[in-house]
Structure formats: C-alpha cells, structure tokens
Design a protein around this motif. Structure first.
Motif, short mmCIF file in Angstrom:
data_model
loop_
_atom_site.label_atom_id
_atom_site.label_comp_id
_atom_site.label_asym_id
_atom_site.label_seq_id
_atom_site.Cartn_x
_atom_site.Cartn_y
_atom_site.Cartn_z
N ILE A 1 -3.51 -6.21 19.37
CA ILE A 1 -2.10 -6.18 19.74
C ILE A 1 -1.77 -7.12 20.89
N SER A 2 -2.80 -7.60 21.60
CA SER A 2 -2.53 -8.58 22.66
C SER A 2 -2.09 -9.92 22.06
N VAL A 3 -2.45 -10.16 20.80
CA VAL A 3 -2.05 -11.39 20.13
C VAL A 3 -1.00 -11.10 19.05
N VAL A 4 -1.14 -9.95 18.41
CA VAL A 4 -0.23 -9.56 17.31
C VAL A 4 0.44 -8.23 17.70
N PRO A 5 1.56 -8.29 18.42
CA PRO A 5 2.19 -7.06 18.92
C PRO A 5 2.60 -6.09 17.80
N GLN A 6 2.87 -6.59 16.61
CA GLN A 6 3.31 -5.73 15.51
C GLN A 6 2.15 -5.14 14.73
N TYR A 7 0.93 -5.31 15.20
CA TYR A 7 -0.25 -4.83 14.47
C TYR A 7 -0.22 -3.32 14.23
N ILE A 8 0.24 -2.56 15.19
CA ILE A 8 0.31 -1.10 15.02
C ILE A 8 1.31 -0.75 13.92
N GLU A 9 2.44 -1.44 13.89
CA GLU A 9 3.42 -1.23 12.81
C GLU A 9 2.82 -1.60 11.46
N TRP A 10 2.07 -2.69 11.43
CA TRP A 10 1.43 -3.10 10.18
C TRP A 10 0.48 -2.01 9.69
N GLY A 11 -0.32 -1.50 10.60
CA GLY A 11 -1.26 -0.44 10.23
C GLY A 11 -0.53 0.79 9.72
N ALA A 12 0.60 1.12 10.36
CA ALA A 12 1.39 2.27 9.92
C ALA A 12 1.96 2.05 8.52
N THR A 13 2.38 0.83 8.24
CA THR A 13 2.89 0.50 6.90
C THR A 13 1.82 0.75 5.84
N PHE A 14 0.61 0.29 6.12
CA PHE A 14 -0.48 0.50 5.17
C PHE A 14 -0.85 1.98 5.06
N GLU A 15 -0.82 2.69 6.17
CA GLU A 15 -1.12 4.13 6.12
C GLU A 15 -0.06 4.89 5.32
N ASN A 16 1.21 4.54 5.52
CA ASN A 16 2.28 5.19 4.74
C ASN A 16 2.10 4.92 3.26
N LEU A 17 1.76 3.71 2.92
CA LEU A 17 1.54 3.36 1.53
C LEU A 17 0.34 4.14 0.98
N ARG A 18 -0.70 4.25 1.76
CA ARG A 18 -1.89 5.02 1.34
C ARG A 18 -1.51 6.48 1.09
N ASP A 19 -0.67 7.03 1.96
CA ASP A 19 -0.21 8.42 1.77
C ASP A 19 0.56 8.57 0.47
N ILE A 20 1.43 7.62 0.19
CA ILE A 20 2.21 7.67 -1.06
C ILE A 20 1.27 7.61 -2.27
N ILE A 21 0.30 6.72 -2.19
CA ILE A 21 -0.64 6.56 -3.30
C ILE A 21 -1.39 7.87 -3.55
N TYR A 22 -1.84 8.52 -2.48
CA TYR A 22 -2.64 9.73 -2.66
C TYR A 22 -1.82 10.98 -2.92
N THR A 23 -0.55 11.00 -2.54
CA THR A 23 0.24 12.22 -2.70
C THR A 23 1.21 12.18 -3.87
N CYS A 24 1.53 11.01 -4.35
CA CYS A 24 2.50 10.89 -5.44
C CYS A 24 1.84 11.31 -6.75
N PRO A 25 2.47 12.23 -7.48
CA PRO A 25 1.88 12.62 -8.77
C PRO A 25 1.89 11.45 -9.75
N ARG A 26 0.83 11.35 -10.53
CA ARG A 26 0.70 10.23 -11.45
C ARG A 26 0.97 10.62 -12.90
N GLU A 27 1.61 11.74 -13.11
CA GLU A 27 1.89 12.15 -14.49
C GLU A 27 2.75 11.10 -15.19
N ASN A 28 3.73 10.60 -14.46
CA ASN A 28 4.59 9.57 -15.02
C ASN A 28 4.25 8.25 -14.32
N ARG A 29 3.34 7.49 -14.92
CA ARG A 29 2.87 6.26 -14.29
C ARG A 29 4.00 5.28 -14.01
#
Length: 192
Positions: free
Chosen positions: A100-128
């Motif tokens: 973050i000393s070079v890329v101040p938005q790095y924490i936001e980037w990580g949060a974006t990927f974590e949110n996406l990971r949560d959606i992938i793991y929690t979203c039901p896949r019955e209807n692909r």
C-alpha cells in the motif's frame, strides 16, 4: 414448428456469437490454454447443430443450445480464475513488501476479490445462467485491477531496487567506519 425452430436457431446463434466474442477476449489474456473448455463446448454444440439441422430433431437443437450456454459460462469461469491467479501471484510475490505504500488502493482491490470469492462460494449454482449473469458485471472491475498490476509491479520493483542500493551503502558505510575505528584503535595502541 417452424417458428419454434427459428427461435431456437436465433438463440443458438446469439449464444454462439457471445461465446465467440468472449473466447477472443480470453485468448488475449496471455494463454491459449484458457480457451480450451469453451472451445470444446462449441465443438460439441456444432456437432449437435448438424444433427439438429439434418434430422430436424428438437432434442439435438436443445443440446446445441445447452452447449452454447455452457461455452459462454465457461468463458466467465475461465476469466475469473485467470484474474484470481494473477492477483494471487502478485500478492504472493510481494508478501514481504508494504504494497500500500506504492499502491494505496491495494486494500480495496483485495476486498473486491474477497467479495467476488464470497459470491462464488455462496451463490447457488442450480441455475448456472443466473449465477454467471451475476458474475458478469464483476469482470470489468477485476480486469481493471489485474491490468493495473504490471505498472504496480514495476513501481514496487523500482522501490525494492532503490531500497537495496540504499541499504548496501548504509552497510558499506558502517563496515568502513568500523574498520577505520579498529585501525585507529590498533594504531593508537601500537604507538604506546
């Protein structure tokens, strides 16, 4: 019957075109291996399309459509996996560096990927279809992040190189000062 056939062919055509566009996008992401699953699905779709048009068998038409949809879904999945891998590699490469000393938005980037990971793991896949349509709007932001990583990598590497040079001269200065002090003490001791 003709109307139903025309609608099915139109939907097959639309899904095939979308899948083809996304496959072209994937092929630009640094790796032909990325496009293998969706291309295979389109191969299967085209086989069933031939059966459908030759035999006028609606079941073959539906199989064609299913494979076209799967090809499209596979493009989303492959692209997501690609972006996750790029981000994880970046994080791993610089785990000992304060990014973050070079890329101040790095924490936001990580949060974006974590949110996406949560959606992938929690979203039901019955209807692909619904599942992947929920993921589709998330692709541009994560692509923007991974597109920014080479520039960030360059800045971090520059900072690391400069820090190493600075540390080299600090250590060299300490060693030289220590040697001068030892020599001075030895000279003073030997003259007495």
């Amino acid at each position: 019957m003709i109307y139903e056939r025309d609608l099915l062919l139109k939907e097959i055509s639309d899904k095939t075109e979308r899948a083809e566009r996304r496959i072209s996008l994937l092929s630009s992401l640094r790796g032909e291996a990325l496009i293998v699953p969706p291309v295979n699905e389109l191969r299967y779709a085209h086989y069933h399309l031939l059966r459908y048009t030759m035999d006028n068998d609606i079941a073959e038409g539906n199989k064609t459509l299913d494979h076209c949809k799967r090809a499209l879904y596979d493009t989303y999945e492959v692209e997501l996996l690609f972006h996750f891998k790029v981000f994880e590699t970046f994080a791993q490469d610089y785990q000992k560096f304060e990014i973050i000393s070079v890329v101040p938005q790095y924490i936001e980037w990580g949060a974006t990927f974590e949110n996406l990971r949560d959606i992938i793991y929690t979203c039901p896949r019955e209807n692909r279809g619904e599942y992947y349509m929920r993921l589709e709007p998330m692709l541009p932001p994560i692509k923007a992040i991974t597109d920014s990583l080479p520039a960030a990598r360059q800045q971090i590497n520059r900072r690391i190189t400069n820090d190493q040079k600075r540390n080299f001269w600090k250590v060299t200065g300490v060693v030289i000062s220590t040697l001068i002090t030892i020599i001075g003490i030895l000279l003073a001791y030997s003259s007495t």
